[in-house]
Write a protein that holds these residues in place. Sequence first.
Motif, PDB file in Angstrom:
ATOM      1  N   GLU A  23       0.844  -1.204   0.000  1.00  7.32           N
ATOM      2  CA  GLU A  23       0.000   0.000   0.000  1.00  7.32           C
ATOM      3  C   GLU A  23       0.881   1.256   0.000  1.00  7.32           C
ATOM      4  OE1 GLU A  23      -3.481   0.089   2.728  1.00  7.32           O
ATOM      5  OE2 GLU A  23      -2.981   2.210   2.994  1.00  7.32           O
ATOM      6  N   HIS A  27       1.252   4.469  -2.564  1.00 15.32           N
ATOM      7  CA  HIS A  27       1.195   5.900  -2.217  1.00 15.32           C
ATOM      8  C   HIS A  27       2.376   6.656  -2.847  1.00 15.32           C
ATOM      9  CE1 HIS A  27      -1.121   4.835   1.732  1.00 15.32           C
ATOM     10  NE2 HIS A  27      -1.812   4.579   0.654  1.00 15.32           N
ATOM     11  N   GLU A 100      -6.099   9.961   3.882  1.00 12.19           N
ATOM     12  CA  GLU A 100      -5.481   8.639   4.023  1.00 12.19           C
ATOM     13  C   GLU A 100      -4.691   8.537   5.330  1.00 12.19           C
ATOM     14  OE1 GLU A 100      -5.804   5.817   2.620  1.00 12.19           O
ATOM     15  OE2 GLU A 100      -4.012   4.753   3.308  1.00 12.19           O
ATOM     16  N   GLU A 103      -6.672   7.436   8.291  1.00 10.13           N
ATOM     17  CA  GLU A 103      -6.836   5.977   8.327  1.00 10.13           C
ATOM     18  C   GLU A 103      -5.533   5.285   8.742  1.00 10.13           C
ATOM     19  OE1 GLU A 103      -8.023   3.820   4.521  1.00 10.13           O
ATOM     20  OE2 GLU A 103      -6.297   2.701   5.264  1.00 10.13           O
ATOM     21  N   GLU A 104      -4.415   5.740   8.201  1.00 12.27           N
ATOM     22  CA  GLU A 104      -3.128   5.108   8.490  1.00 12.27           C
ATOM     23  C   GLU A 104      -2.788   5.187   9.979  1.00 12.27           C
ATOM     24  OE1 GLU A 104      -0.552   4.005   5.514  1.00 12.27           O
ATOM     25  OE2 GLU A 104      -2.633   3.389   5.606  1.00 12.27           O
ATOM     26  N   LYS A 138      -6.695  -5.665  -0.799  1.00  9.76           N
ATOM     27  CA  LYS A 138      -7.373  -4.541  -1.491  1.00  9.76           C
ATOM     28  C   LYS A 138      -7.372  -4.648  -2.995  1.00  9.76           C
ATOM     29  CE  LYS A 138      -7.469  -0.827   1.864  1.00  9.76           C
ATOM     30  NZ  LYS A 138      -6.841   0.411   2.318  1.00  9.76           N
TER      31      LYS A 138
HETATM   32 FE   LIG Z   1      -4.093   3.020   4.188  1.00  6.20          FE
END
Ligand SMILES: [Fe+2]
Length: 138
Positions: A23, A27, A100, A103-104, A138
């Motif tokens: 992930e 990014h 984001e 969430e992280e 995901k």
């Molecule tokens: Fe994330």
Amino acid sequence: MAAYFESLNLRGFAHWMRIQAKEEMGHAMKFFEYLIERQGKVVLEAIEAPSFKWKSPTNVFEDSYNHERKITESIHKIVELAGSEKDHATTIFLQWFVQEQVEEEASANEILQKLNIIGNEPSALFVLDSELGKRPSK
Ligand SMILES: [Fe+2]
Ligand SMILES: [Fe+2]
């Protein structure tokens, strides 16, 4: 971190970290593609070697959570820079990262808090290991 968890045979934790690493690469690539799209210059520089030793699984998630907080700060800094440069497109591009990071931070902190509750209870640690092993890619 995945390798550390593998060395402890905590394969669910290792799985979670592998998914996370993918992930994070995604990014980084968003920035890469954005710079190209805006006719910027992509310059890849050497990064510091990551740690490979921790005191405990809790210690790994302390590092993870603190790192996410540091990343959040860095993103906020470039949001401020884009604002002061009146670069509206970049301001909008960065909004996704601001969201984001919420969430992280939350996901790293959730696991850290669970590890704090677990303390030195191996059976609870194995329950969390199997929960983390179910993280979808995901
Ligand atoms: Fe994330
Ligand atoms: Fe992250």
